[in-house]
Enzyme design. Structure first.
Site, short mmCIF file in Angstrom:
data_model
loop_
_atom_site.label_atom_id
_atom_site.label_comp_id
_atom_site.label_asym_id
_atom_site.label_seq_id
_atom_site.Cartn_x
_atom_site.Cartn_y
_atom_site.Cartn_z
N HIS A 52 -12.54 11.14 29.36
CA HIS A 52 -12.87 9.90 30.06
C HIS A 52 -12.18 9.79 31.42
CE1 HIS A 52 -15.33 7.34 27.31
NE2 HIS A 52 -14.97 8.30 26.49
N ASP A 53 -11.04 10.42 31.57
CA ASP A 53 -10.37 10.40 32.87
C ASP A 53 -11.01 11.39 33.83
OD1 ASP A 53 -8.28 9.42 34.63
OD2 ASP A 53 -7.33 11.36 34.39
N SER A 79 -6.63 7.46 36.51
CA SER A 79 -7.21 6.15 36.83
C SER A 79 -7.58 5.41 35.55
CB SER A 79 -8.45 6.30 37.73
OG SER A 79 -9.45 7.06 37.09
N PRO A 121 -21.72 10.40 30.54
CA PRO A 121 -23.00 10.30 29.84
C PRO A 121 -22.93 9.30 28.69
CG PRO A 121 -22.33 12.59 30.12
CD PRO A 121 -21.16 11.76 30.49
N SER A 149 -16.20 16.93 16.39
CA SER A 149 -15.91 17.33 15.00
C SER A 149 -14.76 16.54 14.42
CB SER A 149 -15.61 18.84 14.92
OG SER A 149 -14.40 19.14 15.58
N ASP A 174 -17.35 14.04 11.23
CA ASP A 174 -17.50 15.20 10.36
C ASP A 174 -16.84 14.87 9.02
OD1 ASP A 174 -17.38 17.60 9.01
OD2 ASP A 174 -16.16 18.62 10.51
N THR A 214 -14.49 18.27 7.44
CA THR A 214 -13.15 18.53 8.00
C THR A 214 -12.91 17.49 9.10
OG1 THR A 214 -14.12 20.17 9.53
CG2 THR A 214 -13.18 21.00 7.47
N ASP A 274 -13.18 22.17 14.64
CA ASP A 274 -13.72 23.47 14.21
C ASP A 274 -15.24 23.47 14.35
OD1 ASP A 274 -14.63 21.88 12.14
OD2 ASP A 274 -13.34 22.75 10.59
#
Length: 327
Positions: free
Chosen positions: A68-69, A78, A164, A195, A244, A247, A252
């Site tokens: 995100h940065d 920021s 996005p 994951s 997930d 796991t 993974d």
């Protein structure tokens, strides 16, 4: 159509990273703090491990913070700026929904300030904590370069143009990553971070109501409907599904195996299998966890070095939440 797609890619590049803000990634280097703060990386690791043992979900937050940065303008911390009379925090935007554990960045920063005041940037804390977070989640060790400086401003006004959305088309998702120099295979690898962690029902109900997305495995759909029983979930409530189930706290290639079984949690996840430019990489990473780790490490490095502030640009914040007071 090709000309339209080229225009879209150009505009995305222009809004997210076309204006040079630092002195280039060449100013980043391994062990940047070897003289100014020799124990810097050791301190970050120690604090990340301690926080993980106390609050396991922090490891996921460190990985998400890097994304995100660095996706928005620059890897410049920021993201960490809080809202003030002159700043609108990126954390307040819809794209930051569900993010948490920012307060623990302050814990890491305070430990560094005790050792080396006004030396280690918050942007480097984001990068180094992401590296250690990946390790805590069972993923590969990534040799992150350091030397970033911190932004004096938020980029909240462009965040929606750079990060996005989980419901965006795969062509748009790929174009946004391409603007950072990240190709289709590396994009598929980066999304493998899904994951671990969890997704709030707010971001899932579009695939469940009024009718279930036909690309979802029927048994998996039953599970998601159980987790998200209402088409109008309370955003403040703890209503979520894990990315997930097999796991859930390990980075993974189970993520890609789930996609092959039509158990992708978000629309953007399942699209990786149906989109021609990415499907081959889903199959390759599902079959070879080592290859996934190799591509994931490569992609994380590319992202962590997006358009950094270096040299005399920006500043080293004393408190990651606020710009330094004018001298």
């Amino acid at each position: 159509m090709d000309s339209i797609m080229r225009l879209i890619a150009f505009l995305i590049l222009a809004c997210c990273s076309s204006f040079p803000r630092g002195e280039g990634i060449g100013d980043l280097k391994l062990n940047y703090y070897s003289k100014s703060c020799p124990k810097a990386e050791e301190i970050v690791k120690k604090e990340v491990v301690k926080l993980y043992n106390e609050h396991g979900n922090t490891a996921v937050s460190w990985v998400r913070n890097l994304f995100h940065d660095c996706m928005v303008e620059s890897c410049d911390a920021s993201l960490l700026l809080e809202t003030t009379s002159s700043i609108v925090s990126e954390q307040s935007k819809d794209r930051s929904f569900g993010m948490r554990n920012f307060k623990y960045v302050t814990t890491i920063k305070e430990a560094l300030e005790r050792e080396c005041p006004a030396t280690v940037s918050c942007a480097d804390i984001i990068a180094l904590s992401a590296r250690e977070g990946v390790v805590m989640l069972g993923g590969p060790y990534i040799a992150m370069k350091t030397g970033r400086r911190d932004s004096k401003q938020s980029h909240a006004d462009v965040i929606d143009k750079c990060i996005p959305n989980h419901n965006d088309s795969m062509s748009l998702v790929l174009s946004r990553f391409k603007s950072l120099g990240i190709d289709a295979e590396s994009t598929v690898a980066l999304l493998g971070a899904h994951s671990v962690g969890r997704v709030h029902c707010v971001n899932l109900v579009g695939r469940l109501y009024p009718t279930v997305d036909p690309t979802i495995d029927p048994e998996y759909a039953k599970y998601l409907l159980y987790r998200c029983p209402s088409p109008n979930p309370d955003p403040e409530a703890v209503l979520y599904s894990r990315n997930d189930r097999e796991t859930p706290m390990i980075i993974d290639n189970m993520y890609y195996k789930n996609l092959l079984n039509h158990k992708g949690l978000l629309k953007v996840d399942q699209q990786l299998l149906s989109y021609p430019a990415t499907a081959q990489f889903v199959k390759l990473m599902a079959a070879d966890n080592g290859h996934f780790y190799e591509q994931f490490a490569k992609a994380m490095l590319l992202m962590s070095e997006n358009n950094p502030l270096t040299g005399n640009k920006g500043e080293v914040r004393r408190d990651c939440r606020f710009v330094n007071a004018a001298a």
